[in-house]
Scaffold this active site. Structure first.
Site, PDB file in Angstrom:
ATOM      1  N   ASP A  36      -4.878   6.698  10.060  1.00  0.00           N
ATOM      2  CA  ASP A  36      -4.563   5.366  10.576  1.00  0.00           C
ATOM      3  C   ASP A  36      -3.148   5.275  11.143  1.00  0.00           C
ATOM      4  OD1 ASP A  36      -2.968   5.358   8.314  1.00  0.00           O
ATOM      5  OD2 ASP A  36      -4.091   3.793   7.275  1.00  0.00           O
ATOM      6  N   GLY A  61      -1.896  -4.301   1.059  1.00  0.00           N
ATOM      7  CA  GLY A  61      -1.984  -5.508   1.872  1.00  0.00           C
ATOM      8  C   GLY A  61      -1.034  -6.612   1.467  1.00  0.00           C
ATOM      9  N   SER A  85       0.803  -1.219   0.000  1.00  0.00           N
ATOM     10  CA  SER A  85       0.000   0.000   0.000  1.00  0.00           C
ATOM     11  C   SER A  85       0.837   1.270   0.000  1.00  0.00           C
ATOM     12  CB  SER A  85      -0.940   0.016   1.211  1.00  0.00           C
ATOM     13  OG  SER A  85      -0.201  -0.116   2.423  1.00  0.00           O
ATOM     14  N   ASN A 126       3.923  -5.461   5.664  1.00  0.00           N
ATOM     15  CA  ASN A 126       2.766  -6.211   6.145  1.00  0.00           C
ATOM     16  C   ASN A 126       3.189  -7.495   6.867  1.00  0.00           C
ATOM     17  OD1 ASN A 126       0.445  -4.600   5.255  1.00  0.00           O
ATOM     18  ND2 ASN A 126       1.230  -5.001   3.217  1.00  0.00           N
ATOM     19  N   HIS A 150      -0.220   5.045   6.893  1.00  0.00           N
ATOM     20  CA  HIS A 150      -0.062   5.412   5.488  1.00  0.00           C
ATOM     21  C   HIS A 150       0.193   6.903   5.325  1.00  0.00           C
ATOM     22  CE1 HIS A 150      -2.435   1.632   5.346  1.00  0.00           C
ATOM     23  NE2 HIS A 150      -1.600   1.381   4.346  1.00  0.00           N
TER      24      HIS A 150
END
Length: 208
Positions: free
Chosen positions: A176, A66, A29, A95, A179
């Site tokens: 979040d 992801g 991402s 991830n 990011h």
């Protein structure tokens, strides 16, 4: 019609040779541009920079939000066959780290990705990243050491931290906390560029 067909056949090899070399970005991402416009992401900005400097490269962004190193390992063979990149940028592992995978799993998958790229004839750039501090200093240090050790043992150029001078600034991160925002993408490109530019075989004046 026959004459036209013969002309096309004669020109076909030259057309293939004229295709620009490909830079393939295999990432998650952070490279797919999660939460921001596609044209705001650092990979898009890289493509723009190359064009502005008259550097004939085609940038293919095969990043998926992801994605893990295992997922990238599954997808890479077909991507290499399709695009035959001159340069492969591997930006995976975040991830895996967020899921607490063991270091050997991450290391072995990244090593396999590098090997696959090199076997196809691609030069490889490895991109590392730091995990959030709540994962603990010990795991974080071990996680980052995976990238550093691979760089040293496999002699692959490394971007130590994709989010250097980004992740610690909350105004450059989305809500979040994982990011980066659109405003951070130019800074991210600047983190990648010093390791990438020498691989592009360009004149020194075009590197800055």
């Amino acid at each position: 019609m026959l004459r036209l067909l013969l002309i096309n056949i004669l020109l076909w090899p030259a057309t293939i040779l004229a295709q620009p070399p490909v830079i393939l970005v295999l990432g998650d991402s952070l490279s797919a541009g999660y939460g921001i416009a596609r044209e705001a992401g650092w990979v898009w900005l890289l493509d723009e920079r190359l064009q502005q400097r008259g550097l004939a490269y085609q940038v293919v962004n095969a990043s998926v939000s992801g994605e893990t190193t295992a997922g990238g390992l599954t997808r890479l063979p077909s991507l290499l066959a399709q695009h035959r990149p001159d340069l492969l940028i591997i930006e995976l592992g975040a991830n895996d780290g967020l899921r607490g995978f063991d270091y050997p799993v991450i290391r072995d998958n990244l090593s396999a990705l590098i090997r696959l790229g090199r076997e196809q004839g691609s030069r490889v750039l490895l991109v590392g990243v730091r995990l959030p501090p709540n994962y603990g200093a010990a795991y974080n240090q071990g996680f980052q050491a995976v990238f550093q050790n691979l760089s040293e043992t496999l002699k692959v150029p490394l971007v130590p931290d994709l989010l250097q001078d980004v992740g610690e600034h909350w105004n450059l991160m989305q809500e979040d906390g994982l990011h980066p925002t659109a405003e951070a993408q130019e800074r991210i490109l600047e983190n990648v560029w010093p390791a990438l530019a020498p691989l592009l075989e360009i004149a020194p004046e075009a590197m800055n």
